[in-house]
Design a protein around this motif. Sequence first.
Motif, PDB file in Angstrom:
ATOM      1  N   PHE A 297      37.160  40.920  32.469  1.00 55.22           N
ATOM      2  CA  PHE A 297      37.096  40.341  33.813  1.00 55.22           C
ATOM      3  C   PHE A 297      36.044  39.241  33.887  1.00 55.22           C
ATOM      4  O   PHE A 297      34.893  39.437  33.518  1.00 55.22           O
ATOM      5  N   GLN A 298      36.454  38.062  34.409  1.00 56.52           N
ATOM      6  CA  GLN A 298      35.548  36.920  34.487  1.00 56.52           C
ATOM      7  C   GLN A 298      35.500  36.290  35.874  1.00 56.52           C
ATOM      8  O   GLN A 298      34.907  35.237  36.046  1.00 56.52           O
ATOM      9  N   GLY A 299      36.107  36.915  36.844  1.00 59.79           N
ATOM     10  CA  GLY A 299      36.070  36.385  38.199  1.00 59.79           C
ATOM     11  C   GLY A 299      37.249  35.475  38.500  1.00 59.79           C
ATOM     12  O   GLY A 299      38.071  35.165  37.645  1.00 59.79           O
ATOM     13  N   ALA A 300      37.304  35.034  39.738  1.00 54.31           N
ATOM     14  CA  ALA A 300      38.417  34.217  40.219  1.00 54.31           C
ATOM     15  C   ALA A 300      38.455  32.856  39.528  1.00 54.31           C
ATOM     16  O   ALA A 300      37.430  32.347  39.060  1.00 54.31           O
ATOM     17  N   LEU A 301      39.629  32.269  39.470  1.00 53.16           N
ATOM     18  CA  LEU A 301      39.826  31.014  38.755  1.00 53.16           C
ATOM     19  C   LEU A 301      38.901  29.911  39.246  1.00 53.16           C
ATOM     20  O   LEU A 301      38.322  29.167  38.449  1.00 53.16           O
ATOM     21  N   GLN A 302      38.722  29.814  40.563  1.00 53.62           N
ATOM     22  CA  GLN A 302      37.912  28.723  41.126  1.00 53.62           C
ATOM     23  C   GLN A 302      36.446  28.818  40.712  1.00 53.62           C
ATOM     24  O   GLN A 302      35.744  27.813  40.659  1.00 53.62           O
ATOM     25  N   GLN A 303      35.976  30.030  40.425  1.00 58.24           N
ATOM     26  CA  GLN A 303      34.581  30.234  40.032  1.00 58.24           C
ATOM     27  C   GLN A 303      34.420  30.475  38.532  1.00 58.24           C
ATOM     28  O   GLN A 303      33.333  30.818  38.068  1.00 58.24           O
ATOM     29  N   LEU A 304      35.486  30.287  37.772  1.00 60.93           N
ATOM     30  CA  LEU A 304      35.448  30.603  36.343  1.00 60.93           C
ATOM     31  C   LEU A 304      34.407  29.754  35.618  1.00 60.93           C
ATOM     32  O   LEU A 304      34.400  28.523  35.714  1.00 60.93           O
ATOM     33  N   ASP A 305      33.534  30.414  34.891  1.00 58.31           N
ATOM     34  CA  ASP A 305      32.521  29.756  34.066  1.00 58.31           C
ATOM     35  C   ASP A 305      33.165  29.373  32.737  1.00 58.31           C
ATOM     36  O   ASP A 305      33.485  30.230  31.915  1.00 58.31           O
ATOM     37  N   MET A 306      33.359  28.076  32.528  1.00 54.54           N
ATOM     38  CA  MET A 306      34.081  27.639  31.337  1.00 54.54           C
ATOM     39  C   MET A 306      33.298  27.908  30.060  1.00 54.54           C
ATOM     40  O   MET A 306      33.879  28.084  28.979  1.00 54.54           O
ATOM     41  N   ALA A 307      31.974  27.946  30.149  1.00 53.19           N
ATOM     42  CA  ALA A 307      31.184  28.290  28.961  1.00 53.19           C
ATOM     43  C   ALA A 307      31.462  29.734  28.545  1.00 53.19           C
ATOM     44  O   ALA A 307      31.583  30.041  27.355  1.00 53.19           O
ATOM     45  N   ALA A 308      31.582  30.614  29.544  1.00 56.18           N
ATOM     46  CA  ALA A 308      31.905  32.005  29.243  1.00 56.18           C
ATOM     47  C   ALA A 308      33.328  32.120  28.686  1.00 56.18           C
ATOM     48  O   ALA A 308      33.593  32.892  27.763  1.00 56.18           O
ATOM     49  N   PHE A 309      34.250  31.338  29.255  1.00 58.78           N
ATOM     50  CA  PHE A 309      35.627  31.307  28.744  1.00 58.78           C
ATOM     51  C   PHE A 309      35.640  30.875  27.277  1.00 58.78           C
ATOM     52  O   PHE A 309      36.272  31.499  26.424  1.00 58.78           O
ATOM     53  N   ASP A 310      34.920  29.816  26.982  1.00 55.03           N
ATOM     54  CA  ASP A 310      34.888  29.288  25.613  1.00 55.03           C
ATOM     55  C   ASP A 310      34.275  30.298  24.642  1.00 55.03           C
ATOM     56  O   ASP A 310      34.703  30.396  23.488  1.00 55.03           O
ATOM     57  N   LYS A 311      33.266  31.053  25.097  1.00 52.51           N
ATOM     58  CA  LYS A 311      32.638  32.039  24.226  1.00 52.51           C
ATOM     59  C   LYS A 311      33.609  33.145  23.857  1.00 52.51           C
ATOM     60  O   LYS A 311      33.679  33.563  22.694  1.00 52.51           O
ATOM     61  N   VAL A 312      34.379  33.617  24.836  1.00 53.04           N
ATOM     62  CA  VAL A 312      35.385  34.641  24.549  1.00 53.04           C
ATOM     63  C   VAL A 312      36.407  34.121  23.546  1.00 53.04           C
ATOM     64  O   VAL A 312      36.758  34.804  22.577  1.00 53.04           O
ATOM     65  N   MET A 313      36.878  32.912  23.757  1.00 52.42           N
ATOM     66  CA  MET A 313      37.857  32.342  22.830  1.00 52.42           C
ATOM     67  C   MET A 313      37.266  32.167  21.435  1.00 52.42           C
ATOM     68  O   MET A 313      37.945  32.380  20.420  1.00 52.42           O
ATOM     69  N   ALA A 314      35.995  31.787  21.376  1.00 55.09           N
ATOM     70  CA  ALA A 314      35.345  31.561  20.088  1.00 55.09           C
ATOM     71  C   ALA A 314      35.236  32.851  19.284  1.00 55.09           C
ATOM     72  O   ALA A 314      35.467  32.871  18.065  1.00 55.09           O
ATOM     73  N   VAL A 315      34.869  33.938  19.960  1.00 60.72           N
ATOM     74  CA  VAL A 315      34.713  35.214  19.253  1.00 60.72           C
ATOM     75  C   VAL A 315      36.066  35.863  18.987  1.00 60.72           C
ATOM     76  O   VAL A 315      36.358  36.287  17.863  1.00 60.72           O
ATOM     77  N   ASN A 316      36.910  35.939  20.012  1.00 63.74           N
ATOM     78  CA  ASN A 316      38.140  36.720  19.924  1.00 63.74           C
ATOM     79  C   ASN A 316      39.256  36.039  19.151  1.00 63.74           C
ATOM     80  O   ASN A 316      40.121  36.727  18.595  1.00 63.74           O
ATOM     81  N   LEU A 317      39.267  34.714  19.108  1.00 63.29           N
ATOM     82  CA  LEU A 317      40.367  33.995  18.448  1.00 63.29           C
ATOM     83  C   LEU A 317      39.879  33.127  17.288  1.00 63.29           C
ATOM     84  O   LEU A 317      40.420  33.202  16.183  1.00 63.29           O
ATOM     85  N   ARG A 318      38.860  32.324  17.545  1.00 64.02           N
ATOM     86  CA  ARG A 318      38.322  31.493  16.456  1.00 64.02           C
ATOM     87  C   ARG A 318      37.719  32.369  15.362  1.00 64.02           C
ATOM     88  O   ARG A 318      37.852  32.060  14.170  1.00 64.02           O
ATOM     89  N   GLY A 319      37.085  33.473  15.758  1.00 65.66           N
ATOM     90  CA  GLY A 319      36.479  34.369  14.784  1.00 65.66           C
ATOM     91  C   GLY A 319      37.467  34.898  13.755  1.00 65.66           C
ATOM     92  O   GLY A 319      37.230  34.794  12.540  1.00 65.66           O
ATOM     93  N   PRO A 320      38.590  35.482  14.168  1.00 64.87           N
ATOM     94  CA  PRO A 320      39.573  35.934  13.190  1.00 64.87           C
ATOM     95  C   PRO A 320      40.116  34.819  12.303  1.00 64.87           C
ATOM     96  O   PRO A 320      40.389  35.029  11.111  1.00 64.87           O
ATOM     97  N   MET A 321      40.273  33.611  12.877  1.00 64.06           N
ATOM     98  CA  MET A 321      40.729  32.482  12.074  1.00 64.06           C
ATOM     99  C   MET A 321      39.710  32.147  10.989  1.00 64.06           C
ATOM    100  O   MET A 321      40.055  31.954   9.814  1.00 64.06           O
ATOM    101  N   LEU A 322      38.429  32.072  11.382  1.00 68.44           N
ATOM    102  CA  LEU A 322      37.373  31.779  10.405  1.00 68.44           C
ATOM    103  C   LEU A 322      37.301  32.854   9.332  1.00 68.44           C
ATOM    104  O   LEU A 322      37.157  32.553   8.132  1.00 68.44           O
ATOM    105  N   CYS A 323      37.380  34.106   9.749  1.00 66.96           N
ATOM    106  CA  CYS A 323      37.277  35.196   8.776  1.00 66.96           C
ATOM    107  C   CYS A 323      38.445  35.171   7.800  1.00 66.96           C
ATOM    108  O   CYS A 323      38.264  35.382   6.584  1.00 66.96           O
ATOM    109  N   ALA A 324      39.646  34.906   8.302  1.00 60.97           N
ATOM    110  CA  ALA A 324      40.798  34.813   7.407  1.00 60.97           C
ATOM    111  C   ALA A 324      40.631  33.657   6.423  1.00 60.97           C
ATOM    112  O   ALA A 324      40.914  33.798   5.219  1.00 60.97           O
TER     113      ALA A 324
END
Length: 260
Positions: free
Chosen positions: A99-126
């Motif tokens: 949960f990251q809150g409503a779209l209008q208040q979404l913190d894009m830095a927090a969004f990017d961090k989730v994507m970096a760990v959850n998606l970029r991380g597996p790509m890097l590890c592979a």
Amino acid sequence: MSNSYYQNKNILITGGAQGIGLGMAQAFARAGARVIVTDADAEAGQEALQWLQEQKLAADFIRCDVSSEPEVKDLMRQVGEKHGQLDALLNNAGIADPFQGALQQLDMAAFDKVMAVNLRGPMLCAKYALPLLKKAQQPAILNISSTRAFMSEPDTFAYSASKGGLEALTHSLAVSLSEERVRVNAIAPGWIEVRDWKKESEKQVPHHRQQDKEQHPVGRVGEPQDIAEAALFLCSDKAGFITGQSLTIDGGMTVKMIYA
């Protein structure tokens, strides 16, 4: 699962110090594997390592933030120098709070961090584990996704998107690495209770309401062991004809119709 297959196999588990990752680390180690736990939380990692070693199980801990390319490169260098090869990579590390809150208040830095760990991380590890995996006889990659890749609650943008991307990455890697003999699959867990699988300073005793249990056709909430048993199968020779697939493990929750 017979212990014989995993004897002396090297298994790297990202995010392996707590929750589902710790459950898988324990299961693979008990099956005879040498488990390399990596996690960004050094405190949790040392606790996991101590527990495994006290059980006379073969284990190492290497701290790593999987969103950092230099750290992932160094992780694989250390694994290669000590163990020579990898038989399986389990991409489990992730920022688990959806949960990251409503779209209008979404913190894009927090969004990017989730994507970096959850998606970029597996790509890097592979990417950086591939030379080590290619040395094994039956190498495998297993990505831990989520049923939130396929369904959502409100305001779970980054988590749902990252897990959806991980599902796509799974079949893309499976096709791309087929000539390297690397099988790639995913598990999409549903509600897995991990509050009692945290490090000591954060551990809690879980409590589930009857309605929580009844949401699941099997009559209970999931446990890390439920995922670990499937992981043992998917990374073994018994699953040698399975690649590019995603196995949903959710006690039937996503197939049960619920009328509000």
